[in-house]
Scaffold this motif. Structure first.
Motif, short mmCIF file in Angstrom:
data_model
loop_
_atom_site.label_atom_id
_atom_site.label_comp_id
_atom_site.label_asym_id
_atom_site.label_seq_id
_atom_site.Cartn_x
_atom_site.Cartn_y
_atom_site.Cartn_z
N THR A 72 3.25 -1.06 4.07
CA THR A 72 2.81 0.20 3.55
C THR A 72 3.87 1.20 3.65
OG1 THR A 72 0.60 -0.50 4.54
CG2 THR A 72 1.01 2.09 4.28
N VAL A 73 3.75 2.05 2.93
CA VAL A 73 4.52 3.47 3.04
C VAL A 73 3.79 4.56 2.66
CG1 VAL A 73 5.32 3.25 0.33
CG2 VAL A 73 6.99 4.28 1.79
N GLN A 74 4.39 5.63 3.26
CA GLN A 74 3.49 7.05 3.34
C GLN A 74 4.53 8.07 3.18
OE1 GLN A 74 -0.27 8.55 5.69
NE2 GLN A 74 1.85 8.70 7.03
N ILE A 75 4.22 9.14 2.13
CA ILE A 75 4.99 10.30 1.99
C ILE A 75 4.33 11.41 2.72
CG2 ILE A 75 4.07 10.57 -0.23
CD1 ILE A 75 6.30 12.14 -0.92
N SER A 76 5.29 12.17 3.13
CA SER A 76 4.78 13.67 3.53
C SER A 76 5.05 14.49 2.46
CB SER A 76 5.59 14.00 4.78
OG SER A 76 5.05 13.11 5.87
N SER A 77 4.22 15.50 2.09
CA SER A 77 4.55 16.20 1.08
C SER A 77 3.85 17.90 1.47
CB SER A 77 3.58 16.10 -0.22
OG SER A 77 4.20 16.71 -1.11
N ALA A 78 4.79 18.81 1.40
CA ALA A 78 4.49 19.99 1.64
C ALA A 78 3.33 20.71 1.03
CB ALA A 78 5.74 21.02 1.78
N THR A 79 2.20 20.94 1.79
CA THR A 79 1.14 21.76 1.07
C THR A 79 0.70 23.16 1.93
OG1 THR A 79 -0.44 20.50 2.73
CG2 THR A 79 0.35 19.92 0.36
N ALA A 80 1.48 23.51 3.01
CA ALA A 80 1.22 24.51 3.71
C ALA A 80 2.68 25.29 4.37
CB ALA A 80 0.27 24.45 4.84
N ALA A 81 2.48 26.44 4.92
CA ALA A 81 3.57 26.95 5.42
C ALA A 81 4.34 26.24 6.54
CB ALA A 81 3.41 28.38 5.64
N LEU A 82 5.51 26.22 6.84
CA LEU A 82 6.01 25.72 7.94
C LEU A 82 5.69 26.47 9.36
CD1 LEU A 82 9.86 25.87 6.54
CD2 LEU A 82 8.48 23.63 7.68
N GLY A 83 5.32 25.71 10.21
CA GLY A 83 4.73 26.12 11.30
C GLY A 83 2.97 26.15 11.51
N THR A 84 2.47 25.99 10.20
CA THR A 84 1.00 25.87 10.13
C THR A 84 0.49 24.93 10.98
OG1 THR A 84 1.06 26.89 7.76
CG2 THR A 84 -1.02 25.85 8.65
N PRO A 85 -0.57 25.22 11.97
CA PRO A 85 -1.16 24.06 12.90
C PRO A 85 -2.42 23.60 11.92
CG PRO A 85 -2.14 26.38 13.31
CD PRO A 85 -0.96 26.79 12.19
N PHE A 86 -2.16 22.36 11.87
CA PHE A 86 -3.28 21.22 11.15
C PHE A 86 -4.28 21.33 12.10
CE2 PHE A 86 -0.54 21.19 7.72
CZ PHE A 86 -0.75 20.30 6.73
N HIS A 87 -5.38 21.01 11.49
CA HIS A 87 -6.69 21.03 12.21
C HIS A 87 -7.12 22.29 12.68
CE1 HIS A 87 -7.16 16.46 13.58
NE2 HIS A 87 -6.52 16.50 12.18
N ALA A 101 0.96 -1.06 -0.11
CA ALA A 101 -0.03 -0.15 0.04
C ALA A 101 0.87 1.15 -0.02
CB ALA A 101 -0.90 -0.05 1.32
N VAL A 102 0.35 2.30 -0.71
CA VAL A 102 0.97 3.51 -0.90
C VAL A 102 0.17 4.49 -0.79
CG1 VAL A 102 2.52 4.82 -2.37
CG2 VAL A 102 2.51 2.45 -2.83
N THR A 103 0.59 5.46 0.15
CA THR A 103 -0.48 6.76 0.44
C THR A 103 0.56 7.84 0.93
OG1 THR A 103 -2.24 7.23 1.78
CG2 THR A 103 -0.44 6.11 3.07
N TRP A 104 -0.18 9.03 1.18
CA TRP A 104 0.65 10.24 1.61
C TRP A 104 -0.07 11.02 2.36
CZ3 TRP A 104 0.05 15.63 -0.25
CH2 TRP A 104 -1.27 15.95 -0.78
N HIS A 105 0.60 12.04 2.99
CA HIS A 105 -0.23 13.08 3.76
C HIS A 105 0.28 14.43 3.72
CE1 HIS A 105 -2.65 14.79 6.90
NE2 HIS A 105 -3.35 13.91 6.90
#
Length: 495
Positions: free
Chosen positions: A404-419, A181-185
């Protein structure tokens, strides 16, 4: 078969990388448009019907055969294309979060006036699902054109947020024939090294007492709200006596009414319980449940314990991570430009400076670096202990039943609080689209490398088998518990 861990990074054969990049770029406008449409219409866990419809329509348009209601869950589905060979799964999500609506591109707190629901994609799952389906489609195209025997399967996974939809899918056997399985976040950095996560469970505690006039006849009442408060106090005392990495959170979902002169006959509190692994989580959950029983005893109220969901901690796969890292070394980081950096800087102004500095240190940057977006690759350091995050993901349960492997990919500014609304605001920006496209390319190339490089899949499966032999998968969901949408008395929102 083994994989040479001493070979220079970037040495794995990723021959189709250029072709896959071109295919992703050509298909990207369709899928970024779908991501934007899902951002415009954010749906909560178990209710992602319109998002699912968009995903299914896109899958069918790209030649996939769709199976609806996977595991019996109304908003779960799978889509498959190809014949023979291994089954390579791509995992997608599309659920939103409550009460964080925000105007797109606005770095000042301004809820989206067109958003009636108040929900928002504060974890960028609108990008996650769309990017994973883009990768699956391109991979299937490539395999077909190259005559490669393999089956590409996309899973539309509901309710990752505080519900663990994949865990219910795993329990239903949905991943039983998958080989990898391959995914990302989406996140604020790009890298291949999987952080450790916590196992968690979520449980409702419903107390029922007796109503009475609080002034004239309080002795006849039995307060359910008192029971909730006593339980919360008891859990607060528990916090001193649990592991440092464990977490317990709660929300009072039913206060029993708004009249203080009436003894509340009903009240409910919702708990999330996290620990390093499922065994520790179960032990901690039992202690929390005992506190609830004590609160019911003290207040002479009845208690109903309703198990809502759970997930296991992530089990990383070193072979697949190394394969992904090889892909990233040849692909490079997300191609953010000066305009992207400037736009992200406007968001960084309102973020916590300590969080920004910490994020930059984690990716190997000097905290004084002026860039707001991570246009680099996080250091790959397999010799170092894995970073431990105190969040959770139901990707964990998939990782225990299939490599399973999961990549992290930047979609927001560094330090952005998710949720949070700041993440919602950045979800339709060009930088977010670029991060999604980069992730799709990385996933497609990793899937191709798994299938076409002799020994990779066999080594990944052997690693997985060896770990499971020593530490078997402990299902976090008890037998007999079904997903909230399948419960006859379920609340429309899945409670």
């Amino acid at each position: 078969m083994t994989i040479d861990s001493t070979a220079p990074l970037g040495s794995l054969d990723t021959g189709p990388l250029e072709e896959l990049s071109q295919r992703v770029a050509a298909a990207a406008p369709e899928f970024t448009a779908m991501a934007d449409a899902i951002w415009d219409d954010p749906e909560m866990r178990w209710e992602e019907f319109r998002a699912q419809d968009k995903h299914q329509a896109a899958a069918r348009a790209h030649g996939f055969s769709v199976t609806e209601k996977v595991g019996g869950i109304p908003t779960a589905f799978s889509a498959e294309r190809g014949t023979g060979g291994p089954v390579i799964a791509f995992l997608g999500e599309y659920d939103a979060l409550a009460d964080i609506s925000q105007e797109a591109g606005n770095p000042q707190r301004t809820p989206d006036p067109a958003n009636i629901s108040g929900n928002g994609h504060g974890c960028h799952h609108h990008l996650l699902g769309s990017g994973a389906l883009l990768a699956a489609s391109v991979t299937a195209d490539y395999f077909e054109a190259a005559g490669i025997q393999a089956r590409v399967r996309y899973y539309g996974c509901p309710a990752e947020e505080a519900a663990a939809g994949k865990t219910f899918m795993v329990k239903a056997g949905a991943f039983g024939d998958v080989d990898a399985a391959v995914t990302w976040h989406p996140t604020t950095m790009t890298g291949s090294r999987q952080s450790l996560t916590l196992s968690y469970s979520q449980v409702y505690f419903h107390f029922t007492g007796l109503a009475a006039h609080a002034g004239a006849m309080p002795h006849l009442g039995r307060s359910a709200l008192d029971a909730v408060e006593l339980m919360n106090v008891g859990v607060n005392f528990l916090r001193e006596h649990m592991p440092d990495t464990a977490r317990v959170h709660y929300a009072i979902t039913d206060t029993g009414g708004r009249s203080p002169n009436v003894v509340q006959a009903h009240a409910s509190v919702y708990y999330v319980i996290r620990a390093d692994d499922t065994r520790q989580m179960r032990d901690l959950q039992e202690r929390v449940e005992n506190i609830a029983r004590g609160a019911a005893l003290m207040t002479e109220t009845d208690l109903e314990i309703e198990f809502d969901g759970a997930c296991a901690e992530v089990l990383p796969n070193e072979v697949l991570e190394r394969t992904l890292e090889d892909v990233l070394q040849q692909l490079g980081p997300v191609g953010f430009d000066a305009t992207d950096q400037l736009a992200a800087t406007e968001f960084a102004v309102g973020l916590d400076e300590r969080e920004i500095a910490g994020s930059k240190r984690r990716v190997g940057w000097d905290p004084r670096d002026g860039r707001a977006l991570h246009d680099d690759l996080a250091p790959y350091q397999p010799e170092q202990p894995r970073p431990q995050m105190t969040g959770s993901t139901d990707v964990g349960d998939v990782s225990w039943v299939v490599p399973t492997v999961q990549i992290s990919s930047a979609t927001a500014a560094l330090g952005t609080p998710f949720h949070a609304w700041q993440t919602v605001a950045q979800g339709k920006m060009p930088a977010a689209h670029k991060g999604m496209i980069h992730a799709a390319t990385s996933m497609a190339a990793t899937a191709a490398a798994i299938v076409t490089n002799p020994g990779v899949l066999a080594a990944a499966k052997q690693e997985h088998t060896d770990i499971i032999a020593l530490t078997p998968y402990l299902e976090p969901i008890p037998d007999g518990v079904v997903a909230p949408p399948l419960r006859v008395d379920a609340h429309p929102t899945g409670r």
